[in-house]
Design a protein around this motif. Sequence first.
Motif, short mmCIF file in Angstrom:
data_model
loop_
_atom_site.label_atom_id
_atom_site.label_comp_id
_atom_site.label_asym_id
_atom_site.label_seq_id
_atom_site.Cartn_x
_atom_site.Cartn_y
_atom_site.Cartn_z
N LYS A 101 0.80 -1.23 0.00
CA LYS A 101 0.00 0.00 0.00
C LYS A 101 0.84 1.28 0.00
O LYS A 101 0.37 2.32 -0.47
CB LYS A 101 -0.95 0.00 1.19
N ASP A 102 2.07 1.23 0.51
CA ASP A 102 2.89 2.45 0.58
C ASP A 102 4.00 2.48 -0.48
O ASP A 102 4.90 3.32 -0.40
CB ASP A 102 3.53 2.56 1.96
N THR A 103 3.93 1.57 -1.44
CA THR A 103 5.01 1.49 -2.42
C THR A 103 5.01 2.69 -3.37
O THR A 103 4.00 2.96 -4.02
CB THR A 103 4.88 0.20 -3.25
N PRO A 104 6.12 3.42 -3.47
CA PRO A 104 6.20 4.49 -4.47
C PRO A 104 6.17 3.90 -5.89
O PRO A 104 6.79 2.87 -6.16
CB PRO A 104 7.55 5.15 -4.19
N ILE A 105 5.44 4.53 -6.75
CA ILE A 105 5.40 4.14 -8.16
C ILE A 105 6.18 5.20 -8.94
O ILE A 105 5.74 6.34 -9.10
CB ILE A 105 3.95 4.03 -8.67
N TRP A 106 7.37 4.82 -9.39
CA TRP A 106 8.22 5.78 -10.10
C TRP A 106 7.61 6.17 -11.45
O TRP A 106 7.79 7.30 -11.90
CB TRP A 106 9.60 5.18 -10.36
N ARG A 107 6.93 5.22 -12.07
CA ARG A 107 6.33 5.48 -13.38
C ARG A 107 5.17 4.51 -13.53
O ARG A 107 5.33 3.30 -13.35
CB ARG A 107 7.35 5.27 -14.50
N ASP A 108 3.97 5.04 -13.87
CA ASP A 108 2.83 4.15 -14.05
C ASP A 108 2.67 3.79 -15.52
O ASP A 108 3.49 4.18 -16.37
CB ASP A 108 1.55 4.77 -13.46
N ARG A 109 1.64 3.03 -15.83
CA ARG A 109 1.46 2.51 -17.18
C ARG A 109 0.69 3.46 -18.09
O ARG A 109 0.45 3.14 -19.26
CB ARG A 109 0.74 1.15 -17.12
N ASN A 110 0.31 4.62 -17.56
CA ASN A 110 -0.52 5.55 -18.33
C ASN A 110 0.35 6.52 -19.14
O ASN A 110 0.33 7.74 -18.93
CB ASN A 110 -1.47 6.29 -17.40
N HIS A 111 1.14 5.95 -20.02
CA HIS A 111 2.02 6.71 -20.90
C HIS A 111 1.88 6.19 -22.33
O HIS A 111 1.34 5.11 -22.55
CB HIS A 111 3.49 6.58 -20.46
N THR A 112 2.38 6.94 -23.25
CA THR A 112 2.38 6.49 -24.64
C THR A 112 3.70 5.86 -25.03
O THR A 112 3.78 5.16 -26.05
CB THR A 112 2.09 7.67 -25.60
N THR A 113 4.74 6.08 -24.23
CA THR A 113 6.05 5.51 -24.55
C THR A 113 6.24 4.21 -23.78
O THR A 113 5.71 4.02 -22.70
CB THR A 113 7.18 6.48 -24.22
N ARG A 114 7.05 3.31 -24.32
CA ARG A 114 7.10 1.92 -23.86
C ARG A 114 8.32 1.65 -22.97
O ARG A 114 9.38 2.25 -23.13
CB ARG A 114 7.15 0.99 -25.08
N ILE A 115 8.12 0.70 -22.04
CA ILE A 115 9.22 0.17 -21.24
C ILE A 115 8.79 -1.19 -20.72
O ILE A 115 7.61 -1.42 -20.45
CB ILE A 115 9.59 1.11 -20.07
#
Length: 411
Positions: A200-214
């Motif tokens: 529940k407290d995990t920081p999300i550095w980057r979510d999936r709501n982007h147009t660029t891929r990883i």
Amino acid sequence: MNNGINVNSEIGKLKTVLLHRPGAEVENITPDTMNQLLFDDIPFLKIAQKEHDFFAQTLRDNGAETLYIEQLATEVLDKDRAVRDEFLTRILTEAGYRHGRTFDELQEYLGSMSTKDMVDKIYAGVRKNELDIKRTILSDMAGSDAENLFYLNPLPNAYFTRDPQASMGVGMTINRMTFPARQPESLITEFIMKHHPRFKDTPIWRDRNHTTRIEGGDELILSKNAVAIGVSERTSSKTIQQLAKELFKNPLSTFDTVLAVEIPHNHAMMHLDTVFTMINHDQFTVFPGIFHGDGSINTFILTPGKNEEEVEIEHLTDLEKALKKVLNLTELDLIECGGGDAIIAPREQWNDGSNTLAISPGEIVTYDRNYVTIGLLKEHGIKVHEILSSELARGRGGARCMSQPLWREDL
């Protein structure tokens, strides 16, 4: 902090790892859909499950807790009906459906199942012959076509839990995956990270709501301060720069260096970890096919710029030199897959000879079939746990691909 994530290296003793046991989704691949579903062959599920169970037991025997993503998803969705309904709506919407008869009947069909059965069905896919849906308007057909046998496509790549997300320090990236065949996998991760009390407290550095891929196979944790990311078929340079900015400015992040490594953009070398893995403080496996004829390879060291919106970029063409610099090493041992032999190296790389999972410094898990590489690793002082590989390897991913570390001991 109750975040459930602590991964500050590739080699710290593995304590908790995320897996997915192959299920019915693997048997829903056909010769006509292999390309779309990113497979070169169809694994024999019964044997693939035995091999995966052997892999999981190997990890447990060496002190790792094994969590299964399908079980975590079931726990999250079973706890709160509103979350379950939201998840179903998102799954159907991202599959291309809009509200209408098909959407409603799929929602009712999946919603009528137990939570566990519903999760299993989403992985397996929903075949058209399971439901008698009479489509009356064009919008009802969104997300499917006449030739597709499925209303919801199967997710056979899901046993490669490395890619939909990546643990990084105390946080995680939830990834926008490259191909539609895999994109629903990170939606499952999103709901787990948002709603499971363990994270529940995990920081999300980057979510999936982007147009660029990883994808996670391109994300390697070199140290508490440095990560390596592949510029590959499935991870873009633009994404790497965006992620670097976030890591550099976020006060919860300890990372101040990103090493971007440009690898060939093709299916055989889809991620950085298919050609390069860290196995000890100063030892790495590498596939020589990533280098140009003169032994060079484009690498870029990203460090913080003068402000939060800038990064400094240093271009190098010597991988060994770049690694020594970001890890502050004077010596490095790069162990070539297949000994660099023109026949053996590509054969063993194709079967994931370079895709090793470190479970502690100098101790790895890898497929037994890559015996030449295994012999070399042992000669270099590496302790090797060999796992079965006849069917799992058909998916083009090895021990690292099939595992997402959630907790490693700090070095």
